[in-house]
Motif scaffolding. Structure first.
Motif, short mmCIF file in Angstrom:
data_model
loop_
_atom_site.label_atom_id
_atom_site.label_comp_id
_atom_site.label_asym_id
_atom_site.label_seq_id
_atom_site.Cartn_x
_atom_site.Cartn_y
_atom_site.Cartn_z
N TYR A 32 11.00 2.36 20.83
CA TYR A 32 12.40 1.94 20.68
C TYR A 32 12.75 1.72 19.22
N ARG A 35 13.07 4.96 17.28
CA ARG A 35 14.36 5.60 17.57
C ARG A 35 15.49 4.87 16.84
N HIS A 36 15.43 3.56 16.82
CA HIS A 36 16.46 2.75 16.16
C HIS A 36 16.48 3.06 14.65
N ARG A 37 15.30 3.11 14.04
CA ARG A 37 15.22 3.43 12.61
C ARG A 37 15.73 4.84 12.34
N ARG A 39 17.99 6.51 14.07
CA ARG A 39 19.45 6.49 14.19
C ARG A 39 20.08 5.89 12.94
N ASN A 40 19.50 4.81 12.44
CA ASN A 40 20.02 4.18 11.22
C ASN A 40 19.90 5.12 10.02
#
Length: 72
Positions: A32, A35-37, A39-40
């Motif tokens: 997770y 994926r978050h990094r 997207r950022n």
């Protein structure tokens, strides 16, 4: 805080005080966060590209004005 396993899900537990469902799997958390990094990072790259495009537009406008001034 008492944690009770959620039926049918090995990595999920429920906090009996707040009634929240918590994922206790570190590998899923790491996926997770990756994926978050990503997207950022993609969002930051898009923002940077937009800024560069806007700077180029401003420079082109300035060049056009200078050319118009020379032609007159």
């Amino acid at each position: 805080m008492v944690k009770v396993r959620v039926e049918g899900h090995e990595s999920l537990v429920r906090d009996t005080v707040s009634n929240a469902v918590i994922n206790s799997s570190t590998s899923e958390y790491n996926i997770y966060m990756a994926r978050h990094r990503a997207r950022n990072k993609q969002s930051d790259e898009l923002r940077t590209a937009c800024k560069e495009i806007n700077n180029l537009k401003a420079e082109l406008r300035e060049i056009k004005e200078l050319i118009k001034g020379i032609v007159k």
